[in-house]
Write a protein that holds these residues in place. Sequence first.
Motif, PDB file in Angstrom:
ATOM      1  N   SER A   1       0.800  -1.211   0.000  1.00 17.92           N
ATOM      2  CA  SER A   1       0.000   0.000   0.000  1.00 17.92           C
ATOM      3  C   SER A   1       0.844   1.278   0.000  1.00 17.92           C
ATOM      4  N   ARG A   2       2.151   1.155  -0.041  1.00 14.84           N
ATOM      5  CA  ARG A   2       3.020   2.324   0.043  1.00 14.84           C
ATOM      6  C   ARG A   2       3.840   2.489  -1.233  1.00 14.84           C
ATOM      7  N   SER A   3       4.186   3.705  -1.536  1.00 12.96           N
ATOM      8  CA  SER A   3       5.106   3.956  -2.640  1.00 12.96           C
ATOM      9  C   SER A   3       6.527   3.830  -2.109  1.00 12.96           C
ATOM     10  N   ASN A   4       7.478   3.717  -3.015  1.00  7.83           N
ATOM     11  CA  ASN A   4       8.874   3.628  -2.594  1.00  7.83           C
ATOM     12  C   ASN A   4       9.294   4.858  -1.792  1.00  7.83           C
ATOM     13  N   LEU A   5       8.845   6.035  -2.215  1.00  7.29           N
ATOM     14  CA  LEU A   5       9.217   7.259  -1.519  1.00  7.29           C
ATOM     15  C   LEU A   5       8.647   7.278  -0.102  1.00  7.29           C
TER      16      LEU A   5
ATOM     17  N   LEU B   1      10.908   7.480   3.301  1.00  4.83           N
ATOM     18  CA  LEU B   1      10.740   8.530   4.313  1.00  4.83           C
ATOM     19  C   LEU B   1      10.415   7.914   5.678  1.00  4.83           C
ATOM     20  N   ALA B   2       9.613   6.857   5.689  1.00  4.95           N
ATOM     21  CA  ALA B   2       9.281   6.190   6.950  1.00  4.95           C
ATOM     22  C   ALA B   2      10.523   5.547   7.554  1.00  4.95           C
TER      23      ALA B   2
ATOM     24  N   LYS C   1      11.849  15.075   1.018  1.00 12.48           N
ATOM     25  CA  LYS C   1      10.737  14.653   0.164  1.00 12.48           C
ATOM     26  C   LYS C   1      10.654  15.523  -1.087  1.00 12.48           C
ATOM     27  N   LYS C   2      10.824  16.830  -0.930  1.00 18.40           N
ATOM     28  CA  LYS C   2      10.780  17.738  -2.070  1.00 18.40           C
ATOM     29  C   LYS C   2      11.891  17.422  -3.065  1.00 18.40           C
ATOM     30  N   ALA C   3      13.059  17.033  -2.518  1.00 11.16           N
ATOM     31  CA  ALA C   3      14.204  16.749  -3.388  1.00 11.16           C
ATOM     32  C   ALA C   3      14.081  15.396  -4.080  1.00 11.16           C
ATOM     33  N   LEU C   4      13.376  14.457  -3.440  1.00 10.70           N
ATOM     34  CA  LEU C   4      13.304  13.099  -3.971  1.00 10.70           C
ATOM     35  C   LEU C   4      12.028  12.807  -4.753  1.00 10.70           C
ATOM     36  N   VAL C   5      11.077  13.723  -4.720  1.00  8.53           N
ATOM     37  CA  VAL C   5       9.769  13.428  -5.311  1.00  8.53           C
ATOM     38  C   VAL C   5       9.847  13.083  -6.796  1.00  8.53           C
ATOM     39  N   SER C   6      10.841  13.587  -7.475  1.00  4.86           N
ATOM     40  CA  SER C   6      10.967  13.304  -8.905  1.00  4.86           C
ATOM     41  C   SER C   6      11.982  12.201  -9.197  1.00  4.86           C
ATOM     42  N   GLU C   7      12.572  11.639  -8.134  1.00  5.07           N
ATOM     43  CA  GLU C   7      13.569  10.587  -8.306  1.00  5.07           C
ATOM     44  C   GLU C   7      12.894   9.243  -8.571  1.00  5.07           C
ATOM     45  N   THR C   8      13.621   8.358  -9.210  1.00  6.83           N
ATOM     46  CA  THR C   8      13.141   6.996  -9.423  1.00  6.83           C
ATOM     47  C   THR C   8      14.120   6.030  -8.777  1.00  6.83           C
TER      48      THR C   8
ATOM     49  N   LYS D   1      19.871   7.994  -1.198  1.00  5.06           N
ATOM     50  CA  LYS D   1      19.899   9.369  -1.703  1.00  5.06           C
ATOM     51  C   LYS D   1      19.452  10.340  -0.599  1.00  5.06           C
ATOM     52  N   GLY D   2      18.430   9.939   0.167  1.00  6.69           N
ATOM     53  CA  GLY D   2      17.952  10.779   1.260  1.00  6.69           C
ATOM     54  C   GLY D   2      19.009  10.976   2.335  1.00  6.69           C
ATOM     55  N   LEU D   3      19.719   9.902   2.669  1.00  6.51           N
ATOM     56  CA  LEU D   3      20.777  10.013   3.680  1.00  6.51           C
ATOM     57  C   LEU D   3      21.898  10.924   3.199  1.00  6.51           C
ATOM     58  N   THR D   4      22.198  10.842   1.909  1.00  5.18           N
ATOM     59  CA  THR D   4      23.237  11.725   1.355  1.00  5.18           C
ATOM     60  C   THR D   4      22.820  13.184   1.495  1.00  5.18           C
ATOM     61  N   LEU D   5      21.567  13.483   1.189  1.00  8.43           N
ATOM     62  CA  LEU D   5      21.069  14.860   1.304  1.00  8.43           C
ATOM     63  C   LEU D   5      21.082  15.312   2.762  1.00  8.43           C
ATOM     64  N   LEU D   6      20.700  14.446   3.668  1.00 12.07           N
ATOM     65  CA  LEU D   6      20.631  14.802   5.087  1.00 12.07           C
ATOM     66  C   LEU D   6      22.025  15.048   5.672  1.00 12.07           C
TER      67      LEU D   6
END
Length: 204
Positions: free
Chosen positions: A155-159, A163-164, A180-187, A196-201
């Motif tokens: 029931s969840r998307s990858n994004l 994030l969870a 989320k704003k930075a990754l919303v267009s990522e695949t 990718k999220g950890l790299t940004l953080l």
Amino acid sequence: MYEYFKGRITQITPGAIVLETKDGIGYKIYPANPYHFEVNQEAQVFVEQIVRETELSLYGFATLTEKQLFNKLLNVSGIGPKSALAILAGAKPADLVAAIENSQVDYLTQFPGVGKKTAQQIVLDLSGKMDDFSSLVDQTSTTFADAESTDSVPSRSNLEDALAALEALGYASRDLTKVKKALVSETGSTSDLISKGLTLLVQG
């Protein structure tokens, strides 16, 4: 008590995996990135059991080096299992060792639960005590397939899963909103998005 478990991954959530051994026992394990694994995968997971008054938990690692670094971090005043796991999730082992040995306090404060005083304490307690990792140059984790199983979290998307998972590591909502704003267009797979999220953080 336990060094590692071998078995089949039967469940994946943003904060944990369940590994079922051949004797039919399912162990709930908290790894840095649950989505390195996939449902029905046969895996070996290094584990550290934490026993406290209000906790009896298993923390999992892809390599023995990560487990050893986890235990090093637990020796630091102010660092608990969740903070140690979050640090390992966001830092390559070689980078973490270098940051400690070179007193890079700013680098260490980028992880959830690590303020300036705690980062300074990490350097104070561990600097000069990382000889076991002196040869750590290109330490890479065990490679796991990135294929997503539709049985795990349909029931969840990858994004949303990514994030969870980051939230489970202790990152604040305001930081996750930016990610989320930075990754919303990522695949990519959930594991890819977590990385990718950890790299940004970490880069801020």
